[in-house]
Every structure is written in structure tokens, then in C-alpha cells.
Write an enzyme that holds these catalytic residues in place. Structure first.
Site, short mmCIF file in Angstrom:
data_model
loop_
_atom_site.label_atom_id
_atom_site.label_comp_id
_atom_site.label_asym_id
_atom_site.label_seq_id
_atom_site.Cartn_x
_atom_site.Cartn_y
_atom_site.Cartn_z
CB ALA A 81 -1.31 -0.26 1.43
CB THR A 123 -4.78 0.93 9.19
OG1 THR A 123 -5.51 2.66 9.70
CG2 THR A 123 -5.90 2.08 7.56
CG ASP A 124 -6.64 2.73 14.25
OD1 ASP A 124 -6.30 2.79 13.24
OD2 ASP A 124 -6.18 3.04 15.32
CD GLU A 125 -4.62 6.95 9.56
OE1 GLU A 125 -4.23 7.43 9.55
OE2 GLU A 125 -3.22 6.14 10.12
CE1 TYR A 148 -2.80 3.78 4.51
CE2 TYR A 148 -3.24 4.85 6.53
CZ TYR A 148 -2.59 3.84 5.51
OH TYR A 148 -2.90 2.91 6.40
CE LYS A 152 -5.07 -0.43 3.67
NZ LYS A 152 -4.22 -1.65 3.42
P1 NAD Z 1 5.01 1.05 4.40
O1 NAD Z 1 5.10 1.77 3.03
O2 NAD Z 1 6.09 1.06 4.95
O3 NAD Z 1 5.49 -0.54 2.97
C1 NAD Z 1 4.28 -0.89 1.64
C2 NAD Z 1 5.03 -1.03 1.09
O4 NAD Z 1 4.28 -2.02 -0.01
C3 NAD Z 1 7.04 -0.67 -0.23
O5 NAD Z 1 7.78 -2.42 0.76
C4 NAD Z 1 6.38 -0.57 -1.02
O6 NAD Z 1 6.59 -0.48 -1.75
C5 NAD Z 1 5.35 -1.84 -1.07
N1 NAD Z 1 4.35 -1.09 -1.84
C6 NAD Z 1 3.94 0.17 -2.72
N2 NAD Z 1 3.12 0.40 -4.29
C7 NAD Z 1 2.70 -0.65 -4.55
C8 NAD Z 1 2.89 -1.70 -4.98
N3 NAD Z 1 1.85 -0.70 -6.00
N4 NAD Z 1 2.54 -2.53 -6.03
C9 NAD Z 1 3.45 -3.41 -4.74
N5 NAD Z 1 4.02 -2.61 -3.83
C10 NAD Z 1 4.13 -1.77 -3.69
O7 NAD Z 1 3.62 0.37 4.71
P2 NAD Z 1 3.54 -0.09 6.44
O8 NAD Z 1 3.53 0.92 6.73
O9 NAD Z 1 4.06 -1.40 6.65
O10 NAD Z 1 2.56 -1.10 6.65
C11 NAD Z 1 1.72 -2.26 5.75
C12 NAD Z 1 0.45 -1.86 5.35
O11 NAD Z 1 -0.65 -2.15 6.91
C13 NAD Z 1 -0.53 -1.27 4.16
O12 NAD Z 1 -1.54 -1.89 4.00
C14 NAD Z 1 -0.56 -0.38 5.30
O13 NAD Z 1 -2.21 0.36 5.65
C15 NAD Z 1 -1.44 -1.11 6.45
N6 NAD Z 1 -0.83 -0.45 8.41
C16 NAD Z 1 -0.12 -0.01 8.73
C17 NAD Z 1 -0.05 1.20 9.37
C18 NAD Z 1 1.37 1.55 10.39
O14 NAD Z 1 1.69 1.68 11.69
N7 NAD Z 1 1.95 1.26 9.44
C19 NAD Z 1 -1.02 0.37 10.95
C20 NAD Z 1 -1.99 -0.10 10.39
C21 NAD Z 1 -2.02 -0.87 9.67
#
Ligand code: NAD
Length: 338
Positions: A81, A123-125, A148, A152
Site C-alpha cells: 500500500a 488500518t483503524d483509520e 489514505y 484503505k
Molecule cells: P510501508 O509503506 O512501510 O510499506 C509498503 C510496501 O508496499 C513497500 O515495500 C512498497 O514498496 C510496497 N508497495 C507500494 N505500492 C506497491 C505496489 N503498487 N505494488 C507492489 N508493492 C507496493 O507500509 P507499512 O507501514 O508496512 O504498512 C503495511 C500495510 O499495513 C499497509 O497496507 C497499511 O495500510 C497497513 N497498516 C499500517 C499501519 C502502520 O502503523 N504502519 C497500521 C495499520 C495498518
């Protein structure tokens, strides 16, 4: 199980890949390698016979078809994402493409391949913002407020629709804010640690009273693997650490940890600088994790105090990791720009 993880080179995805491989699960990491990716996060597993890497965009239906045909994964965990709220405000296009269209293409590929499970990580957002009391449950109505969060929310709806309409065996999870090792230097906690160490202002949005519910990333990875294996098909699970903190309390706590671990003449908290608030900044998030506890018998393993201590130690011990990322264009300067 043969697990295809999307976004495995990111912050949470790499924690999932490391944990899964440590548990003997074969993993295919499908990642486009955007600015947020870092393959160094996977150095400890890169040579494992259980690890495979495919650089691809989840919006590319042809590439997905080819990867599913060659690897024949039984399970999919979808984390890829665009994930940074501030970037979604400045430029929402990539968020709509990857988070909505990319999820659609991945659902289609998984359906055609006939996988046994499709786990969508969200996400909780998507639930919007809370007042002073209450918590998000799995039945809280969706009310996303940033580009964002809206993207999601859209992807969550697509996943549920593919479960209902096409009998794709989906499961969803919605998690609170993560923190821990390998957190990209543009996010709040790394910004605080790294700006503090560099003697720079430590930016805090608005009055710092926004509340977030924090979860240690390795606990999230453990919870995700539990949902993947034991979650009921069609169900969603809220994952949280029951660690609500105001941003300013969190930042002061990190400053105090640094005062103890890397002392200097002036306390780090003196560098705290309040900056203009993010537009539409949600006041409070809080997760009710009862379903994870009662149905899946899952609990986080560390308190926020333990997790923050481990995180600060990790950044102090792994300067080469974040210094390499800071040399990339535009990283670590987002917060406080507006
Ligand atoms: P991040 O931004 O660190 O990593 C995202 C990864 O996805 C990257 O490696 C990127 O290269 C890859 N990516 C992006 N676009 C892509 C595409 N079109 N095709 C293939 N790969 C692609 O994100 P994160 O913080 O590790 O979050 C991971 C997931 O968890 C997300 O879906 C996010 O919505 C969800 N999330 C994150 C949090 C948080 O606190 N970080 C909390 C709840 C949920």
C-alpha cells in the site's frame, strides 16, 4: 502453506516475512520497491531457501498472473500500500491506484488462482476519529477522513465484496499505529529519535494532544499470522495493543529514554517544536481488541514502555540502516513541512 506476501519490503511486511520464515513458512515477497521499501530489512532471511522475491506492481494484472502461475501460493497476505497520510494529502493519485486498483487486481489474480485464503491487512483509520471515550470495534461504521484512510476503506469493501460474491476465502484485520525496528524515517517515532540525535527541532503537530493507540510491529506480525491461520473466513479482526498515548506524551517519553541512553547537556525535550496541524487530523484512535483475545487467544507480548525501549535501542545500534535511507531524496522531512 505457501504464503505470498505483498509489500514484504516495507515496515510491517518485512516483519511478517522475517517471522514467517523463522516459523518455517515458505514466502514469496511481491513488492514494487517504492520509496518506502527497503530490502535491507530482509537481510537476515534473503539467503533462506524459504524466501523468494518478485519485484512487481500489484496494479499489473499480467505480472500478477505470471507470479501466481509460477509460485502457486496457497495463501495471500496483502500489505502492499501507499501508507503515509501526509503524502496522501499532498498527492492522492498513487494511493487510489495502489490501494484501490491494486487491491482489485490482486483479488482477481487470487480468485483465478483459487487460493485457500486471502488476508487483507488494513488500518483503524477507516473508522474515522473518536471523542474522549469509546473504542473502535469490528462493527464500528466506516468514516474515513483522509485520502489514505478512504483508499484503505475502499479496499476493505472490495475484499468483503469478493468474499461475498465470488466466495473468495477472505479475512481482514484493522490495526492501530505500529512502531518498532525498521520503521521508515518519515514516520513520527523515527523522526523524533533521529531529529533528537541530530540536534534538530522535534516537530509535534498542533497541541500534541491527538491520541494514538500503539502496537509493537513484531506483535502485529505475530497477530497477522494468527489471523491468517485461525481467523474465521469472512470475518474481520481489530488488532491493537491497548496503549493509548497523546502524541506529546509519547514524544516526551522517547526524549526521556534518550536522556538516559545517550545523555547530553540539554534534555532532548527542549528540542520539541509545535508545528501547524495536519488538515483533518483525527483526534483519537483506540482499538477494542476483544475479538483477537477471546476468539484467537492473542495478546501483545510487550508493553509500550518495553517496546519503545527496544525501538530506541535498535535505532541507536543500527545507524547504518537509517543513514542509508536518509540519503534518499525527500525522506525524513515530511513532518512539519506544512
Ligand atoms: P510501508 O509503506 O512501510 O510499506 C509498503 C510496501 O508496499 C513497500 O515495500 C512498497 O514498496 C510496497 N508497495 C507500494 N505500492 C506497491 C505496489 N503498487 N505494488 C507492489 N508493492 C507496493 O507500509 P507499512 O507501514 O508496512 O504498512 C503495511 C500495510 O499495513 C499497509 O497496507 C497499511 O495500510 C497497513 N497498516 C499500517 C499501519 C502502520 O502503523 N504502519 C497500521 C495499520 C495498518
Amino acid at each position: 502453506m505457501k504464503l505470498l506476501v505483498t509489500g514484504g519490503a516495507g515496515f510491517i511486511g518485512s516483519a511478517v516475512v522475517r517471522t514467517a520464515i523463522a516459523r518455517g513458512i515458505e514466502v514469496i515477497n511481491l513488492d514494487k520497491l517504492t520509496y518506502a521499501a527497503c530490502l535491507d530489512n530482509l537481510a537476515s532471511v534473503a539467503d533462506s531457501p524459504l524466501y523468494h522475491f518478485e519485484q512487481a506492481d500489484i496494479c499489473d494484472a499480467g505480472a500478477l498472473c505470471d507470479i501466481f502461475a509460477r509460485h502457486a501460493p496457497t495463501h495471500v497476505m496483502h500489505l502492499a500500500a501507499e501508507s503515509h497520510v501526509d503524502r496522501s494529502i499532498d498527492g492522492p493519485d498513487a494511493f487510489m491506484q495502489t490501494n484501490i486498483i491494486g487491491t482489485f487486481q490482486l483479488l482477481q489474480a487470487a480468485r483465478t488462482a483459487g487460493v485457500a485464503r486471502f488476508h487483507h491487512v488494513s488500518t483503524d483509520e477507516v473508522f474515522g476519529t473518536l471523542g474522549a471515550t469509546g473504542q473502535f470495534t469490528e462493527t464500528t461504521p466506516y468514516d474515513p477522513r483522509s485520502p489514505y484512510a478512504a483508499s484503505k476503506a475502499a479496499s476493505d469493501h472490495l475484499v468483503r465484496a469478493w468474499g461475498e460474491t465470488y466466495d473468495l476465502p477472505v479475512v481482514l484485520s484493522n490495526c492501530s499505529n505500529n512502531y518498532g525496528p525498521y520503521h521508515f524515517p518519515e514516520k513520527l517515532i523515527p523522526v523524533v529519535i533521529l531529529n533528537a540525535l541530530a540536534g534538530k527541532p522535534i516537530p509535534v503537530y498542533g497541541d500534541g494532544m491527538n491520541v494514538r493507540d500503539w502496537l509493537y510491529v513484531e506483535d502485529h506480525a505475530d497477530a497477522l499470522l494468527r489471523v491468517l491461520s485461525d481467523g474465521a473466513t469472512g470475518r474481520s479482526y481489530n488488532i491493537g495493543g491497548e496503549n493509548e498515548r497523546t502524541n506529546i506524551d509519547l514524544v516526551r517519553h522517547i526524549c526521556a529514554l534518550l536522556d538516559a541512553k545517550r545523555p547530553k547537556d540539554t534534555p532532548y525535550a527542549k528540542q520539541i517544536t509545535f508545528v501547524t496541524d495536519r488538515p483533518g487530523h483525527d483526534a483519537r484512535y483506540a482499538i477494542d481488541p476483544t475479538r483477537m483475545r477471546t476468539e484467537l487467544n492473542w495478546r501483545p507480548s510487550v508493553t509500550i514502555e518495553e517496546g519503545l525501549g527496544k525501538t530506541v535501542d535498535w535505532y541507536l545500534e543500527n545507524a547504518a540502516w537509517w543513514q542509508a535511507l536518509q540519503k534518499r531524496d525527500g525522506v525524513g522531512v515530511r513532518l512539519g513541512k506544512r
